[in-house]
Design an enzyme around this catalytic site. Structure first.
Site, PDB file in Angstrom:
ATOM      1  N   THR A  15       0.909  -1.172  -0.081  1.00 14.12           N
ATOM      2  CA  THR A  15       0.180   0.114  -0.028  1.00 14.12           C
ATOM      3  C   THR A  15       0.710   1.254  -0.132  1.00 14.12           C
ATOM      4  O   THR A  15       2.037   1.319   0.736  1.00 14.12           O
ATOM      5  CB  THR A  15      -0.829   0.115   1.167  1.00 14.12           C
ATOM      6  OG1 THR A  15      -1.615   1.115   1.205  1.00 14.12           O
ATOM      7  CG2 THR A  15      -0.380   0.088   2.537  1.00 14.12           C
ATOM      8  N   ASP A  75      -7.603  -3.759  -0.433  1.00 17.83           N
ATOM      9  CA  ASP A  75      -8.479  -2.524  -1.303  1.00 17.83           C
ATOM     10  C   ASP A  75      -9.691  -2.571  -0.628  1.00 17.83           C
ATOM     11  O   ASP A  75     -10.490  -3.554  -0.122  1.00 17.83           O
ATOM     12  CB  ASP A  75      -8.641  -3.102  -2.878  1.00 17.83           C
ATOM     13  CG  ASP A  75      -9.231  -2.262  -3.750  1.00 17.83           C
ATOM     14  OD1 ASP A  75      -8.172  -1.212  -3.686  1.00 17.83           O
ATOM     15  OD2 ASP A  75     -10.117  -2.107  -4.339  1.00 17.83           O
ATOM     16  N   LYS A 181     -12.357   1.732  16.733  1.00 22.19           N
ATOM     17  CA  LYS A 181     -12.626   1.411  15.380  1.00 22.19           C
ATOM     18  C   LYS A 181     -12.103   0.074  15.018  1.00 22.19           C
ATOM     19  O   LYS A 181     -12.651  -0.440  14.248  1.00 22.19           O
ATOM     20  CB  LYS A 181     -12.061   2.646  14.627  1.00 22.19           C
ATOM     21  CG  LYS A 181     -12.067   2.305  13.129  1.00 22.19           C
ATOM     22  CD  LYS A 181     -11.557   3.361  12.135  1.00 22.19           C
ATOM     23  CE  LYS A 181     -11.519   2.894  10.721  1.00 22.19           C
ATOM     24  NZ  LYS A 181     -10.629   3.721   9.815  1.00 22.19           N
ATOM     25  N   HIS A 186     -14.561  -2.746   8.959  1.00 20.55           N
ATOM     26  CA  HIS A 186     -14.275  -3.662   7.985  1.00 20.55           C
ATOM     27  C   HIS A 186     -12.938  -4.283   7.798  1.00 20.55           C
ATOM     28  O   HIS A 186     -12.881  -5.393   7.476  1.00 20.55           O
ATOM     29  CB  HIS A 186     -14.936  -2.753   6.629  1.00 20.55           C
ATOM     30  CG  HIS A 186     -14.010  -1.518   6.231  1.00 20.55           C
ATOM     31  ND1 HIS A 186     -13.944  -0.684   7.512  1.00 20.55           N
ATOM     32  CD2 HIS A 186     -13.162  -1.197   5.468  1.00 20.55           C
ATOM     33  CE1 HIS A 186     -13.347   0.341   7.200  1.00 20.55           C
ATOM     34  NE2 HIS A 186     -12.752   0.057   5.804  1.00 20.55           N
TER      35      HIS A 186
END
Lengths: 199, 199
Positions: A15, A75, A181, A186
């Site tokens: 990344t 991603d 968080k 996700h």
């Protein structure tokens, strides 16, 4: 070659987004020896696939084959019901070359308002891919549902975090403590799947 | 959940192509209990990705989530240097709704001739994906290099096999004994990687 990631393994993190790299390092709990694609002078491939997993796989494969090391790529993005899934895999691209997510969030608010659809549902998706050089790859996906929140709130997190409130919560991702968080995001959910499969 | 495929496991094979299903069954040597997507009444997703692995993953994911079973999918095709990789992921689509590969091979010969490029290099790619329902997926890719051979030769195999001669060989894939083809093919190479990773 068994599909395992042993503690201490060297992993290239494919990344070029510092926010993601920081979150990945936090979630990986110093389990691995992380090298960044930037450090190794690896380029970023064009994200030509039509899905999060497709693009994560493409990035991990490219980094693994270029470096000869096991590579991990992410991603992720925000999808909205009002815009039939947009920005989705185009989430980062909406921020433009300057990676201006303030701009991207204003653009999102305008588009949602213009849609005339009174549905604030949104979800973050994170796809993670681990690729072995010239070998197999493993992909997983995590998702968290919530609602769009305008105007943006909070200075924490990154990307679209300030306009997303997870279902059942009050604070946006931009307002939440990073530890909170990371417990529900996700990305955390995708990591839990990856961990179950490979650690 | 360890990423292993145990002997005797039930696997949905997410292909609606009888030629591929037959080859897969042959290569899997009766190791698994194979169910076809057709038998289970599963539909075929649109192949929206830009790569073989992306489309294999999409097909395996769709079949796994719809059936609740581990799913195996294949995406494969013929690429040519003269046409910058075409037909590639569009190999099956060039055969049209009637899956007429005679037509596809004539079309290929015309396009290669029109290109004016005197390069007969071609390669078959096979991507295989195994997806666990709502869980991880594993992908691998195998490739075999060779040359285009016009006119087509041989009645064996399927798809573009009659116009492809593997490097160092004399017979086209369409002329070779299935056992010989299965020993060297792109599909066999992808399976060898899958086997090393999961069996």
């Amino acid at each position: 070659m068994p599909l395992r990631l042993d503690r201490g393994a060297r992993l290239v993190v494919a990344t070029h987004n510092p926010g993601k790299a920081r979150e990945l390092a936090q979630i990986l709990e110093n389990r691995f020896q992380l090298l960044s694609a930037g450090e190794l002078g690896l380029g970023e491939p064009e994200e030509t696939e039509a899905s999060f997993v497709g693009n994560a796989l493409l990035k991990a494969r490219t980094a693994a084959d270029a470096s000869g090391l096991i590579a991990l790529a992410d991603d992720s993005g925000l999808s909205t019901s009002a815009l039939d899934g947009a920005p989705g895999i185009f989430s980062a691209r909406w921020a433009g070359p300057d990676k201006d997510f303030g701009l991207a969030m204003r653009h999102l608010e305008e588009r949602v308002t213009q849609s005339g659809r009174d549905d604030p549902s949104a979800w973050f998706t994170c796809a993670l891919a681990v690729a072995w050089p010239n070998g197999p790859a493993v992909v997983v996906e995590g998702r968290i549902d919530g609602t769009l929140t305008f105007p943006p709130r909070g200075e924490r997190g990154f990307g679209y975090d300030p306009v997303f409130t997870p279902a059942g919560g009050i604070l946006t991702f931009g307002e939440m403590d990073p530890t909170e968080k990371d417990a529900i995001s996700h990305r955390a959910r995708a990591f839990a799947k990856l961990k179950a499969a490979l650690f």
